[in-house]
Write an enzyme that holds these catalytic residues in place. Structure first.
Site, PDB file in Angstrom:
ATOM      1  CB  THR A  44      -7.755  -3.334   3.223  1.00 43.08           C
ATOM      2  OG1 THR A  44      -8.680  -3.297   4.321  1.00 43.08           O
ATOM      3  CG2 THR A  44      -7.261  -4.768   3.013  1.00 43.08           C
ATOM      4  CD  GLU A 106      -3.537  -5.162   1.257  1.00 42.40           C
ATOM      5  OE1 GLU A 106      -3.952  -4.618   2.311  1.00 42.40           O
ATOM      6  OE2 GLU A 106      -2.966  -4.549   0.340  1.00 42.40           O
ATOM      7  CG  HIS A 153       3.026  -1.224   1.950  1.00 47.05           C
ATOM      8  ND1 HIS A 153       1.848  -0.912   1.332  1.00 47.05           N
ATOM      9  CD2 HIS A 153       3.989  -1.134   0.987  1.00 47.05           C
ATOM     10  CE1 HIS A 153       2.088  -0.649   0.058  1.00 47.05           C
ATOM     11  NE2 HIS A 153       3.367  -0.772  -0.172  1.00 47.05           N
TER      12      HIS A 153
END
Ligand code: ZN
Length: 262
Positions: A44, A106, A153
């Site tokens: 995050t 996350e 990601h």
């Protein structure tokens, strides 16, 4: 009088919707597949409180959130059958917009922060790693997700994103929990051979990255975009040396991965 009755009956029929039965047992189709094909991991880049606020009140979200508190549960923020907004512009295995086909997790972690002594990386808590492993194991079994479709990601948005970052223990997750993709040393040692490396053209090597799933063009030249993909790959499989350049070790890793997950 008759006309009035007809008008009233038309009005009544129009208003009352009949409840028909839906039968989902008698006939079922074979031509279908799972919506969820990927699990995407993130950090995050902020603390627990800001992470919760951002992911619940803003226009970004994830299906799951793992805080830094050991005794916290794994929080589910979005139902798995709905899209969470975590991936943004992304592609892998010829698919784009991975929000459509993935589950996003996350993990609260400060990521990379600037200090007086230079850039500082923040390790993940042991409880976060164990919770992440538990969750991935459960989800990949439920949706039959291929090991190489468990990604960061950074893998699906090279150059734009670096999370979950160089300290995320991909190799440990594979060795200890059997989660995600990792090459076998026997294959790596076979391909770690400059004679083999020498006969591969740039095009051949680019094809290997494309075959694995990265959005690389097979052009015969290393573009800026390709270098970002090489960095993303190294971030995942060789975080100690993220050069963005092709070399024998990177070559042996991608070859060994394609050999194992063909
Ligand atoms: Zn992310």
């Amino acid at each position: 009088m008759q006309l009035i009755i007809v008008v009233i009956s038309i009005i009544l029929t129009g208003c009352s919707m009949v409840n028909y039965e839906v039968d989902n047992v008698t006939y079922t189709a074979k031509g279908k597949n799972q919506r969820v094909k990927f699990i995407i991991l993130h950090y995050t880049a902020c603390d627990d409180k800001i992470s919760i606020d951002t992911l619940t009140k803003g226009n970004v979200s994830s299906h799951y959130l793992i805080t830094t508190h050991k005794w916290d549960p794994i929080f589910q923020l979005v139902p798995e059958n709905e899209r969470a907004w975590h991936a943004g512009i992304s592609s892998f295995q010829g698919r784009s917009n991975l929000n459509d086909t993935s589950i996003g997790i996350e993990i609260v972690n400060l990521g990379v922060s600037e200090t007086e002594g230079g850039l500082k990386l923040h390790p993940f808590h042991e409880s976060q790693i164990r919770k992440t492993a538990y969750l991935i194991k459960k989800l990949s079994k439920k949706y039959k997700i291929e090991p190489k479709n468990i990604l960061g990601h950074s893998d699906i948005s090279p150059g734009r994103k670096i999370d979950p970052g160089p300290l995320f223990p991909w190799e440990r997750l594979h060795r200890e929990f059997g989660i995600g993709a990792w090459y076998d040393s026997i294959d790596f040692n076979f391909y770690y051979d400059s004679a083999i490396f020498g006969i591969y053209s740039t095009e051949n090597i680019q094809s290997e990255f494309k075959r694995y799933g990265y959005d690389m063009e097979v052009s015969g030249e290393w573009s800026e975009k390709d270098k970002k993909i090489l960095k993303a790959f190294q971030l995942h499989f060789r975080p100690k040396n993220i050069s963005g350049e092709i070399d024998l070790e990177t070559f042996a890793m991608i070859k060994a991965l394609n050999h194992k997950y063909r």
